[in-house]
Design a protein around this motif. Structure first.
Motif, PDB file in Angstrom:
ATOM      1  N   GLY A 146       1.241  -1.642   0.039  1.00  0.00           N
ATOM      2  CA  GLY A 146      -0.452  -0.012   0.208  1.00  0.00           C
ATOM      3  C   GLY A 146       1.156   1.591  -0.463  1.00  0.00           C
ATOM      4  N   GLY A 147      -0.034   1.864   0.796  1.00  0.00           N
ATOM      5  CA  GLY A 147       1.306   3.687   1.082  1.00  0.00           C
ATOM      6  C   GLY A 147       2.914   2.886   1.411  1.00  0.00           C
ATOM      7  N   PHE A 148       2.789   2.115   2.081  1.00  0.00           N
ATOM      8  CA  PHE A 148       3.849   0.964   2.694  1.00  0.00           C
ATOM      9  C   PHE A 148       3.940  -0.448   2.486  1.00  0.00           C
ATOM     10  CE2 PHE A 148       3.367   5.255   4.983  1.00  0.00           C
ATOM     11  CZ  PHE A 148       4.636   5.951   4.999  1.00  0.00           C
ATOM     12  N   ALA A 149       5.181  -0.747   2.482  1.00  0.00           N
ATOM     13  CA  ALA A 149       4.784  -2.520   2.349  1.00  0.00           C
ATOM     14  C   ALA A 149       5.092  -3.151   3.992  1.00  0.00           C
ATOM     15  CB  ALA A 149       6.541  -2.928   1.199  1.00  0.00           C
ATOM     16  N   ASN A 150       4.430  -3.839   4.267  1.00  0.00           N
ATOM     17  CA  ASN A 150       4.666  -4.037   5.618  1.00  0.00           C
ATOM     18  C   ASN A 150       4.487  -5.631   5.205  1.00  0.00           C
ATOM     19  OD1 ASN A 150       1.272  -2.567   5.522  1.00  0.00           O
ATOM     20  ND2 ASN A 150       2.903  -1.567   6.293  1.00  0.00           N
ATOM     21  N   LEU A 151       5.460  -6.997   6.038  1.00  0.00           N
ATOM     22  CA  LEU A 151       5.638  -8.010   6.242  1.00  0.00           C
ATOM     23  C   LEU A 151       5.391  -8.291   7.283  1.00  0.00           C
ATOM     24  CD1 LEU A 151       6.832 -10.307   3.935  1.00  0.00           C
ATOM     25  CD2 LEU A 151       9.220 -10.109   5.510  1.00  0.00           C
ATOM     26  N   SER A 152       4.195  -9.438   7.362  1.00  0.00           N
ATOM     27  CA  SER A 152       3.825 -10.147   7.799  1.00  0.00           C
ATOM     28  C   SER A 152       3.894 -11.978   8.493  1.00  0.00           C
ATOM     29  CB  SER A 152       2.545 -10.526   8.749  1.00  0.00           C
ATOM     30  OG  SER A 152       2.011 -10.993   9.231  1.00  0.00           O
ATOM     31  N   PHE A 153       4.495 -12.930   9.479  1.00  0.00           N
ATOM     32  CA  PHE A 153       5.277 -13.917   9.080  1.00  0.00           C
ATOM     33  C   PHE A 153       5.602 -14.489  10.791  1.00  0.00           C
ATOM     34  CE2 PHE A 153       8.851 -11.892   9.349  1.00  0.00           C
ATOM     35  CZ  PHE A 153       9.741 -12.314  10.074  1.00  0.00           C
ATOM     36  N   GLU A 154       5.340 -15.834  10.558  1.00  0.00           N
ATOM     37  CA  GLU A 154       4.863 -16.749  11.929  1.00  0.00           C
ATOM     38  C   GLU A 154       6.282 -16.631  12.197  1.00  0.00           C
ATOM     39  OE1 GLU A 154       2.954 -17.005  14.377  1.00  0.00           O
ATOM     40  OE2 GLU A 154       1.159 -16.339  12.710  1.00  0.00           O
ATOM     41  N   LYS A 155       7.508 -16.913  13.457  1.00  0.00           N
ATOM     42  CA  LYS A 155       8.479 -17.057  13.903  1.00  0.00           C
ATOM     43  C   LYS A 155       8.273 -17.508  14.859  1.00  0.00           C
ATOM     44  CE  LYS A 155      13.406 -15.093  14.415  1.00  0.00           C
ATOM     45  NZ  LYS A 155      13.979 -14.201  14.149  1.00  0.00           N
ATOM     46  N   ILE A 181       5.525 -11.731  13.759  1.00  0.00           N
ATOM     47  CA  ILE A 181       6.405 -11.110  13.611  1.00  0.00           C
ATOM     48  C   ILE A 181       5.931 -10.116  12.329  1.00  0.00           C
ATOM     49  CG2 ILE A 181       8.639 -10.162  13.170  1.00  0.00           C
ATOM     50  CD1 ILE A 181       8.022 -11.714  15.781  1.00  0.00           C
ATOM     51  N   ALA A 182       6.491  -8.791  12.316  1.00  0.00           N
ATOM     52  CA  ALA A 182       5.859  -7.911  11.416  1.00  0.00           C
ATOM     53  C   ALA A 182       6.354  -6.672  11.791  1.00  0.00           C
ATOM     54  CB  ALA A 182       4.382  -8.160  11.065  1.00  0.00           C
ATOM     55  N   TYR A 183       6.752  -6.261  10.453  1.00  0.00           N
ATOM     56  CA  TYR A 183       7.055  -4.868  10.404  1.00  0.00           C
ATOM     57  C   TYR A 183       6.689  -3.724   8.762  1.00  0.00           C
ATOM     58  CZ  TYR A 183      10.671  -7.673   8.239  1.00  0.00           C
ATOM     59  OH  TYR A 183      11.171  -8.380   7.669  1.00  0.00           O
ATOM     60  N   ASP A 184       7.249  -3.017   8.830  1.00  0.00           N
ATOM     61  CA  ASP A 184       6.964  -1.552   7.797  1.00  0.00           C
ATOM     62  C   ASP A 184       8.708  -1.940   7.044  1.00  0.00           C
ATOM     63  OD1 ASP A 184       4.730  -0.674   8.180  1.00  0.00           O
ATOM     64  OD2 ASP A 184       5.486   0.517   8.629  1.00  0.00           O
TER      65      ASP A 184
END
Length: 350
Positions: free
Chosen positions: A164-173, A178-181
């Protein structure tokens, strides 16, 4: 609340200023969560409102307060028109993100306008909104908030990426989400596309026409944010202070091409090969960007049907609102860095 079926609206406005996303959704809680998007629209902002939202970052406190009142009424009118158009009734709630004006978690401050109590009074529905403030008060980033939805609704994928305006990633660790811009995306590309007379770079056509400028690309990739540990998030202030200063000396086409390559590199740096990734958000339609990403990583990419690509954030804010109604956690400390998991947002009744 112990209801298992939730008839709600999800409402989202992103930093890319493409409009207000409104989606009529049924969320169902059985052994696992499921959903159905009945109807959804992205309602473009009026020229005047779009300009005010773009300028608001430089407003003083009084002007922001006035804009908050005006935007709340504007948002309420669009929601009412949507409800009337599609003859929607028996809603349990309208779950609304509002529109971010300031996001400075390092200063314990974030502001999303359109979350005033009279939103509920105007639309005559229960409203659940203002999901970021509590997290920031608990020493979190207040972002990203989507990962709880990634876990509950799209857990079959190794990664969920929103462009979107920013790329955000999300995943299981391990046992944690865990997620962040990762980096800015459309908030930058749309800025330069407007200089060429278009709202956005459709399909990456502008990026394809320009040339990558290696000096600026290197400067972008060397920005300290990219080596910081999560949790971390980005806002317009950071873009203005860093990205535009690097790109502005370039001609517009080369700025778009160089930045698109930068986005592909930064996203690829976060991914392990052969893993599966679900990509949503407006950037998923930028075929030049997706092709560039494929050149930098062997991750297995899935782009779902347009309805989900375009409305995933509205869908997940609907879920955040329902979780708040259930007094269930909708903010994960592993994602935002807050002191604890918590159930965020405020509830207004008409």
């Amino acid at each position: 609340m112990n209801h298992q079926y939730y008839n709600v609206l999800g409402v989202m406005s992103g930093t890319s200023l493409d409009g207000i996303d409104i989606a009529h959704i049924t969320l169902v809680r059985k052994e696992v969560w499921s959903f159905q998007i009945h109807v959804a629209e992205t309602i473009a902002y009026s020229t005047a409102m779009k300009q005010k939202l773009a300028d608001a970052i430089s407003y003083d406190a009084n002007s922001i307060e006035t804009l908050n009142e005006e935007y709340t009424a504007y948002l309420a009118n669009e929601i009412n028109l949507f409800i009337e158009k599609y003859k929607i009734n028996n809603l349990i709630a309208v779950c609304s993100h509002g529109h971010t004006i300031f996001h400075k978690p390092e200063n314990n401050y974030t502001l999303q306008i359109g979350n005033l109590p009279h939103l509920a009074e105007i639309i005559k529905e229960r409203v659940i909104c203002d999901f970021r403030v509590q997290d920031v008060e608990l020493n979190g980033q207040g972002a990203p908030l989507v990962p709880i939805g990634d876990r509950l609704l799209f857990g079959d994928y190794d990664y969920c990426l929103n462009l979107g305006g920013f790329a955000n990633l999300s995943f299981e660790k391990g046992t944690q989400r865990i997620a962040y811009d990762i980096c800015p995306v459309n908030v930058v590309l749309n800025h330069y596309s407007l200089k060429l007379g278009k709202e956005y770079d459709a399909g990456g056509a502008f990026a394809k026409a320009g040339k990558i400028q290696s000096s600026q690309l290197e400067s972008l990739n060397d920005l300290p944010f990219y080596t910081e540990s999560a949790p971390k998030s980005l806002g317009l202030e950071w873009v203005n202070n860093h990205i535009f200063k690097i790109l502005n000396p370039l001609n517009t086409l080369d700025a778009i091409t160089t930045f698109t390559e930068h986005v592909a590199i930064q996203i690829a740096n976060q991914l392990s090969p052969q893993k599966t990734i679900l990509i949503t958000g407006g950037g998923a339609f930028n075929t030049y960007l997706i092709d560039s990403l494929k050149k930098h990583t062997a991750v297995k990419i899935t782009i779902p049907e347009d309805e989900i690509v375009e409305n995933k954030e509205a869908l997940i804010f609907a879920l955040l609102g329902v979780l708040k109604l259930r007094n269930a956690n909708n903010c994960l400390s592993s994602v935002t860095g807050a002191d604890r998991d918590h159930s965020s947002g405020v509830i207004y009744v008409p």
